[in-house]
Design a protein around this motif. Structure first.
Motif, mmCIF file in Angstrom:
data_model
loop_
_atom_site.group_PDB
_atom_site.id
_atom_site.type_symbol
_atom_site.label_atom_id
_atom_site.label_comp_id
_atom_site.label_asym_id
_atom_site.label_seq_id
_atom_site.Cartn_x
_atom_site.Cartn_y
_atom_site.Cartn_z
ATOM 1 N N THR A 60 60.802 11.466 25.189
ATOM 2 C CA THR A 60 61.545 12.390 24.341
ATOM 3 C C THR A 60 61.397 11.997 22.878
ATOM 4 O O THR A 60 61.162 12.843 22.008
ATOM 5 C CB THR A 60 63.035 12.400 24.734
ATOM 6 O OG1 THR A 60 63.144 12.675 26.125
ATOM 7 C CG2 THR A 60 63.810 13.422 23.937
ATOM 8 N N ARG A 61 61.514 10.714 22.617
ATOM 9 C CA ARG A 61 61.356 10.211 21.245
ATOM 10 C C ARG A 61 59.953 10.502 20.722
ATOM 11 O O ARG A 61 59.764 10.935 19.587
ATOM 12 C CB ARG A 61 61.639 8.714 21.252
ATOM 13 C CG ARG A 61 61.650 8.082 19.906
ATOM 14 C CD ARG A 61 62.037 6.628 20.031
ATOM 15 N NE ARG A 61 62.034 6.012 18.723
ATOM 16 C CZ ARG A 61 61.843 4.739 18.512
ATOM 17 N NH1 ARG A 61 61.671 3.918 19.526
ATOM 18 N NH2 ARG A 61 61.839 4.246 17.292
ATOM 19 N N MET A 62 58.951 10.285 21.561
ATOM 20 C CA MET A 62 57.566 10.534 21.173
ATOM 21 C C MET A 62 57.316 12.022 20.923
ATOM 22 O O MET A 62 56.614 12.396 19.988
ATOM 23 C CB MET A 62 56.626 10.030 22.272
ATOM 24 C CG MET A 62 55.176 10.116 21.931
ATOM 25 S SD MET A 62 54.148 11.217 22.919
ATOM 26 C CE MET A 62 55.027 11.729 24.303
ATOM 27 N N LEU A 63 57.930 12.878 21.747
ATOM 28 C CA LEU A 63 57.784 14.321 21.544
ATOM 29 C C LEU A 63 58.374 14.750 20.205
ATOM 30 O O LEU A 63 57.823 15.622 19.523
ATOM 31 C CB LEU A 63 58.475 15.093 22.672
ATOM 32 C CG LEU A 63 57.758 15.132 24.008
ATOM 33 C CD1 LEU A 63 58.678 15.712 25.085
ATOM 34 C CD2 LEU A 63 56.488 15.940 23.908
ATOM 35 N N LEU A 116 71.000 13.362 24.264
ATOM 36 C CA LEU A 116 70.382 12.413 23.330
ATOM 37 C C LEU A 116 69.413 13.238 22.497
ATOM 38 O O LEU A 116 68.471 13.819 23.035
ATOM 39 C CB LEU A 116 69.624 11.313 24.075
ATOM 40 C CG LEU A 116 70.460 10.334 24.884
ATOM 41 C CD1 LEU A 116 69.555 9.405 25.672
ATOM 42 C CD2 LEU A 116 71.370 9.536 23.987
ATOM 43 N N VAL A 117 69.653 13.303 21.184
ATOM 44 C CA VAL A 117 68.838 14.132 20.302
ATOM 45 C C VAL A 117 68.102 13.213 19.326
ATOM 46 O O VAL A 117 68.721 12.420 18.618
ATOM 47 C CB VAL A 117 69.706 15.148 19.520
ATOM 48 C CG1 VAL A 117 68.831 16.021 18.646
ATOM 49 C CG2 VAL A 117 70.525 15.996 20.475
ATOM 50 N N PHE A 118 66.768 13.354 19.300
ATOM 51 C CA PHE A 118 65.931 12.585 18.381
ATOM 52 C C PHE A 118 65.414 13.514 17.296
ATOM 53 O O PHE A 118 65.006 14.637 17.576
ATOM 54 C CB PHE A 118 64.740 11.967 19.123
ATOM 55 C CG PHE A 118 65.118 10.900 20.097
ATOM 56 C CD1 PHE A 118 65.207 9.582 19.698
ATOM 57 C CD2 PHE A 118 65.391 11.214 21.424
ATOM 58 C CE1 PHE A 118 65.552 8.588 20.604
ATOM 59 C CE2 PHE A 118 65.733 10.243 22.328
ATOM 60 C CZ PHE A 118 65.824 8.918 21.923
ATOM 61 N N ASN A 119 65.404 13.022 16.044
ATOM 62 C CA ASN A 119 64.843 13.836 14.958
ATOM 63 C C ASN A 119 63.336 13.635 14.880
ATOM 64 O O ASN A 119 62.756 12.875 15.670
ATOM 65 C CB ASN A 119 65.536 13.531 13.623
ATOM 66 C CG ASN A 119 65.294 12.109 13.130
ATOM 67 O OD1 ASN A 119 64.424 11.399 13.612
ATOM 68 N ND2 ASN A 119 66.078 11.692 12.158
ATOM 69 N N LEU A 123 64.355 8.956 15.316
ATOM 70 C CA LEU A 123 65.666 8.320 15.265
ATOM 71 C C LEU A 123 66.697 9.196 15.963
ATOM 72 O O LEU A 123 66.603 10.424 15.936
ATOM 73 C CB LEU A 123 66.091 8.088 13.815
ATOM 74 C CG LEU A 123 65.144 7.217 12.983
ATOM 75 C CD1 LEU A 123 65.600 7.175 11.540
ATOM 76 C CD2 LEU A 123 65.072 5.815 13.565
ATOM 77 N N LEU A 124 67.681 8.554 16.553
ATOM 78 C CA LEU A 124 68.730 9.314 17.229
ATOM 79 C C LEU A 124 69.635 9.991 16.221
ATOM 80 O O LEU A 124 70.038 9.392 15.229
ATOM 81 C CB LEU A 124 69.580 8.379 18.088
ATOM 82 C CG LEU A 124 69.147 8.224 19.529
ATOM 83 C CD1 LEU A 124 70.006 7.191 20.231
ATOM 84 C CD2 LEU A 124 69.203 9.523 20.272
ATOM 85 N N ALA A 148 68.486 3.445 16.512
ATOM 86 C CA ALA A 148 67.078 3.615 16.166
ATOM 87 C C ALA A 148 66.274 4.206 17.324
ATOM 88 O O ALA A 148 65.085 4.451 17.189
ATOM 89 C CB ALA A 148 66.475 2.281 15.754
ATOM 90 N N GLY A 149 66.933 4.426 18.465
ATOM 91 C CA GLY A 149 66.247 5.026 19.602
ATOM 92 C C GLY A 149 65.616 4.028 20.546
ATOM 93 O O GLY A 149 64.946 4.397 21.489
ATOM 94 N N ARG A 150 65.849 2.765 20.312
ATOM 95 C CA ARG A 150 65.285 1.730 21.206
ATOM 96 C C ARG A 150 66.138 1.620 22.463
ATOM 97 O O ARG A 150 67.346 1.825 22.430
ATOM 98 C CB ARG A 150 65.271 0.393 20.494
ATOM 99 C CG ARG A 150 64.450 0.419 19.241
ATOM 100 C CD ARG A 150 63.439 -0.664 19.278
ATOM 101 N NE ARG A 150 62.688 -0.669 18.026
ATOM 102 C CZ ARG A 150 61.398 -0.577 17.984
ATOM 103 N NH1 ARG A 150 60.717 -0.478 19.084
ATOM 104 N NH2 ARG A 150 60.767 -0.602 16.842
#
Length: 155
Positions: A60-63, A116-119, A123-124, A148-150
């Motif tokens: 999700t973070r990578m997308l 969980l929303v990533f920009n 980053l969350l 930081a999404g880790r």
């Protein structure tokens, strides 16, 4: 010479009593090992479910980074989640039902709304990040998600 050969042939093998004693001992050993084996299998289910979630959080973070838009992982209920990139139209990238692969495992999202929303920078954006918990009965396993999404796991 025939008498000794006949005597050895008669004495070869195991008696019925010896075989029954071995079978009883094997049954007792299996009965003692069964509760710990169930515990191992159930703990393995929770860990595998969180391993899958960890990979999907990273995806999700990578997308989000790749698309430059917000990407969302939304937990719905206790055993289902989906991943999509916000935009017009909303494009669901992945829809996962944990009940199919990890029967009995329930997942608790770290946020009240289950998202969980990533920009676009990875980053969350979601406030209230913290622990995501997978439960199977009394067993529980967790992963921690930082701002930081880790994702961190304790094994």
């Amino acid at each position: 010479m025939n008498t000794t050969h006949g005597r050895f042939r008669r004495d070869a093998g195991f008696s019925l009593i010896e075989i029954l004693i071995v079978l009883v001992l094997m049954g007792i050993t299996a009965a003692l090992a069964q509760p710990s084996m169930e515990n191992y299998v159930n703990r393995s289910k929770t860990r595998r479910a969180l391993d899958r979630l960890t990979g999907d959080i990273a995806m999700t973070r990578m997308l989000a980074v790749r698309s430059g838009d917000r990407a969302v992982l939304e937990v719905s209920g206790t055993n289902r989640y989906r991943i999509w990139v916000e935009g017009v139209p909303v494009d669901t990238m992945k829809d996962v039902s944990l009940a199919e692969d990890y029967a009995g495992v329930q997942v608790q999202a770290p946020t009240p709304d289950g998202r969980l929303v990533f920009n676009g920078r990875g980053l969350l954006v979601t406030p209230g990040t913290g622990l995501m918990v997978a439960r199977f009965g009394a067993l529980a396993d967790t992963l921690k998600i930082t701002a930081a999404g880790r994702v961190y796991r304790a094994y």
